[in-house]
Motif scaffolding. Sequence first.
Motif, PDB file in Angstrom:
ATOM      1  N   ALA A 132       0.809  -1.218   0.000  1.00  0.00           N
ATOM      2  CA  ALA A 132       0.000   0.000   0.000  1.00  0.00           C
ATOM      3  C   ALA A 132       0.841   1.266   0.000  1.00  0.00           C
ATOM      4  CB  ALA A 132      -0.934   0.005   1.216  1.00  0.00           C
ATOM      5  N   HIS A 133       2.128   1.158   0.325  1.00  0.00           N
ATOM      6  CA  HIS A 133       2.965   2.352   0.427  1.00  0.00           C
ATOM      7  C   HIS A 133       3.909   2.478  -0.769  1.00  0.00           C
ATOM      8  CE1 HIS A 133       5.712  -0.702   2.141  1.00  0.00           C
ATOM      9  NE2 HIS A 133       6.686   0.106   1.752  1.00  0.00           N
ATOM     10  N   SER A 134       4.508   3.642  -0.896  1.00  0.00           N
ATOM     11  CA  SER A 134       5.470   3.910  -1.956  1.00  0.00           C
ATOM     12  C   SER A 134       6.885   3.941  -1.389  1.00  0.00           C
ATOM     13  CB  SER A 134       5.162   5.262  -2.611  1.00  0.00           C
ATOM     14  OG  SER A 134       5.377   6.316  -1.678  1.00  0.00           O
ATOM     15  N   SER A 135       7.855   3.943  -2.292  1.00  0.00           N
ATOM     16  CA  SER A 135       9.254   4.046  -1.875  1.00  0.00           C
ATOM     17  C   SER A 135       9.498   5.354  -1.133  1.00  0.00           C
ATOM     18  CB  SER A 135      10.165   3.956  -3.106  1.00  0.00           C
ATOM     19  OG  SER A 135      11.512   4.173  -2.747  1.00  0.00           O
ATOM     20  N   LYS A 136       8.879   6.422  -1.613  1.00  0.00           N
ATOM     21  CA  LYS A 136       9.038   7.723  -0.958  1.00  0.00           C
ATOM     22  C   LYS A 136       8.495   7.683   0.460  1.00  0.00           C
ATOM     23  CE  LYS A 136       7.939  12.642  -1.487  1.00  0.00           C
ATOM     24  NZ  LYS A 136       7.246  13.662  -2.329  1.00  0.00           N
ATOM     25  N   GLU A 137       7.338   7.052   0.641  1.00  0.00           N
ATOM     26  CA  GLU A 137       6.753   6.952   1.986  1.00  0.00           C
ATOM     27  C   GLU A 137       7.628   6.117   2.910  1.00  0.00           C
ATOM     28  OE1 GLU A 137       1.939   7.330   1.276  1.00  0.00           O
ATOM     29  OE2 GLU A 137       2.955   5.486   0.649  1.00  0.00           O
ATOM     30  N   ALA A 138       8.257   5.069   2.370  1.00  0.00           N
ATOM     31  CA  ALA A 138       9.152   4.241   3.175  1.00  0.00           C
ATOM     32  C   ALA A 138      10.315   5.071   3.713  1.00  0.00           C
ATOM     33  CB  ALA A 138       9.675   3.077   2.349  1.00  0.00           C
ATOM     34  N   ASN A 139      10.912   5.870   2.853  1.00  0.00           N
ATOM     35  CA  ASN A 139      12.039   6.706   3.270  1.00  0.00           C
ATOM     36  C   ASN A 139      11.607   7.816   4.218  1.00  0.00           C
ATOM     37  OD1 ASN A 139      14.760   6.112   1.668  1.00  0.00           O
ATOM     38  ND2 ASN A 139      13.064   5.660   0.301  1.00  0.00           N
ATOM     39  N   ASN A 140      10.485   8.460   3.888  1.00  0.00           N
ATOM     40  CA  ASN A 140      10.025   9.570   4.732  1.00  0.00           C
ATOM     41  C   ASN A 140       9.670   9.119   6.141  1.00  0.00           C
ATOM     42  OD1 ASN A 140      10.342  11.329   2.619  1.00  0.00           O
ATOM     43  ND2 ASN A 140       8.161  11.472   2.115  1.00  0.00           N
ATOM     44  N   CYS A 141       8.967   7.981   6.243  1.00  0.00           N
ATOM     45  CA  CYS A 141       8.523   7.545   7.574  1.00  0.00           C
ATOM     46  C   CYS A 141       9.714   7.131   8.429  1.00  0.00           C
ATOM     47  CB  CYS A 141       7.491   6.431   7.475  1.00  0.00           C
ATOM     48  SG  CYS A 141       8.144   4.769   7.403  1.00  0.00           S
ATOM     49  N   LEU A 142      10.723   6.514   7.822  1.00  0.00           N
ATOM     50  CA  LEU A 142      11.900   6.118   8.604  1.00  0.00           C
ATOM     51  C   LEU A 142      12.716   7.342   9.040  1.00  0.00           C
ATOM     52  CD1 LEU A 142      13.319   2.829   7.041  1.00  0.00           C
ATOM     53  CD2 LEU A 142      12.438   3.194   9.339  1.00  0.00           C
ATOM     54  N   SER A 143      12.796   8.342   8.184  1.00  0.00           N
ATOM     55  CA  SER A 143      13.506   9.570   8.571  1.00  0.00           C
ATOM     56  C   SER A 143      12.876  10.198   9.798  1.00  0.00           C
ATOM     57  CB  SER A 143      13.486  10.575   7.412  1.00  0.00           C
ATOM     58  OG  SER A 143      14.219  10.101   6.313  1.00  0.00           O
ATOM     59  N   GLU A 144      11.542  10.203   9.827  1.00  0.00           N
ATOM     60  CA  GLU A 144      10.836  10.805  10.954  1.00  0.00           C
ATOM     61  C   GLU A 144      10.815   9.882  12.168  1.00  0.00           C
ATOM     62  OE1 GLU A 144       8.747  13.942  12.814  1.00  0.00           O
ATOM     63  OE2 GLU A 144       9.876  13.839  10.943  1.00  0.00           O
ATOM     64  N   ALA A 145      10.538   8.597  11.942  1.00  0.00           N
ATOM     65  CA  ALA A 145      10.411   7.654  13.058  1.00  0.00           C
ATOM     66  C   ALA A 145      11.710   7.530  13.847  1.00  0.00           C
ATOM     67  CB  ALA A 145       9.974   6.286  12.541  1.00  0.00           C
ATOM     68  N   THR A 146      12.835   7.520  13.164  1.00  0.00           N
ATOM     69  CA  THR A 146      14.119   7.358  13.862  1.00  0.00           C
ATOM     70  C   THR A 146      14.482   8.580  14.699  1.00  0.00           C
ATOM     71  OG1 THR A 146      15.228   8.022  11.792  1.00  0.00           O
ATOM     72  CG2 THR A 146      15.123   5.669  12.284  1.00  0.00           C
ATOM     73  N   SER A 147      13.795   9.696  14.477  1.00  0.00           N
ATOM     74  CA  SER A 147      14.054  10.875  15.309  1.00  0.00           C
ATOM     75  C   SER A 147      13.201  10.876  16.575  1.00  0.00           C
ATOM     76  CB  SER A 147      13.808  12.159  14.502  1.00  0.00           C
ATOM     77  OG  SER A 147      12.427  12.310  14.211  1.00  0.00           O
ATOM     78  N   HIS A 148      12.221   9.974  16.633  1.00  0.00           N
ATOM     79  CA  HIS A 148      11.336   9.913  17.801  1.00  0.00           C
ATOM     80  C   HIS A 148      11.396   8.574  18.547  1.00  0.00           C
ATOM     81  CE1 HIS A 148       9.238  13.721  17.088  1.00  0.00           C
ATOM     82  NE2 HIS A 148       9.252  13.421  15.801  1.00  0.00           N
ATOM     83  N   PHE A 149      11.804   7.513  17.842  1.00  0.00           N
ATOM     84  CA  PHE A 149      11.874   6.185  18.456  1.00  0.00           C
ATOM     85  C   PHE A 149      13.289   5.634  18.319  1.00  0.00           C
ATOM     86  CE2 PHE A 149       7.351   6.516  17.816  1.00  0.00           C
ATOM     87  CZ  PHE A 149       6.777   5.751  18.830  1.00  0.00           C
ATOM     88  N   ASN A 150      13.791   5.107  19.424  1.00  0.00           N
ATOM     89  CA  ASN A 150      15.101   4.458  19.393  1.00  0.00           C
ATOM     90  C   ASN A 150      14.974   2.984  19.041  1.00  0.00           C
ATOM     91  OD1 ASN A 150      17.944   4.234  19.791  1.00  0.00           O
ATOM     92  ND2 ASN A 150      17.582   3.401  21.835  1.00  0.00           N
TER      93      ASN A 150
END
Length: 375
Positions: A132-150
């Motif tokens: 359901a997701h795109s390559s762009k969404e995969a990269n964007n969500c990891l960029s944001e998630a890694t700044s909030h979750f260890n």
Amino acid sequence: MAGIYIHIPFCKQACFYCDFHFTTSLKKKDELVGALVSELELRKDEFKNQTVETIYFGGGTPSLLTNQELQSLIDSVYKNYQVVTNPEITLEANPDDLTNRRIFELSKSPINRLSIGIQSFFEDDLKSMNRAHSSKEANNCLSEATSHFNNITIDLIYGIPNMSLEKWNENLQIAFGFGVNHISSYALTVEPKTALDTFIKKGQYPPMDDALAQLHFNHLISETAKQGFVHYEISNFGKPNYFSKHNTSYWQGKPYIGIGPSAHSFHGNTRSWNVSNNTKYIKSINENSLPNTKEILTIQEQYNEYVMTGLRTIWGVSLEKVQQDFGEVYKAYLIEQSQKHINQQLLYINQDKLLITKEGKFLSDGIASDLFKLN
């Protein structure tokens, strides 16, 4: 210590390879969440002498639930069970659900571990699997998630037909670049009655290539090791202190309760599983009746399960435990059956533990089945 698994049987769309229980209709979502809360209460006595160490939201796609719905389920766990001070609470999520705002909101919730279904960073792979997701969404969500979750784990799929080693390596290097501390990686497999199964039979999709999958798997092992990951279970790679506590409890035979339609539970020598039908599940729970089937495992079945799960991990199969729990006959049988694999350098014994070699890891399921006691 024990774990609670909560199955959320909803998805936006069906991945071609998936055979888990889910529906793409959200019509009964409110009813289903209410039934999950009720099942947690109905089953509290099963863990009256246990302390819950992990809570795992799996699916399906648990990130389709709102934060309020997730919180209501967590509250039900705390209301009805003894919970450790800092439990591991994991949410499986798809990148398309993890907007910047949602990630921030989740970071303020009790959820402290994300399991993100990336599968591939390449658009053509995602489309071929009907993700359901795109390559762009995969990269964007990891960029944001890694700044909030260890504590983040991502899923990656290897062995995709016609995927070059170079492309698989690029998937890995992109993942490493985000600094995630855990990776779960699985070979693309063809399950009966899935869309992928149909496509292959009709010649619309290339068949699986075991040699390619093994090439990818061996590369996965070597590259994760370079990055400091420990290959602690056949499909799981974690940096020290970032192993999945919940999944490790499965492999080490700890008790767990599975909440929701199709969810499985285990407690010592008993196993149960809920009906794989949302309507029947909701109706039964609303009548205060558990919609599950139970079985008592024989000594032979318990032995086979211990061998299967133990052999997949870095902790191996304890010969002492086999003797204590199952008897000398089982220990002697295990040693005898292991010998040919030891001679082929696929298994070895170290400090009374039967372990699998690097060369044997890709063949672990077949090797384990050779060690099963069948009569």
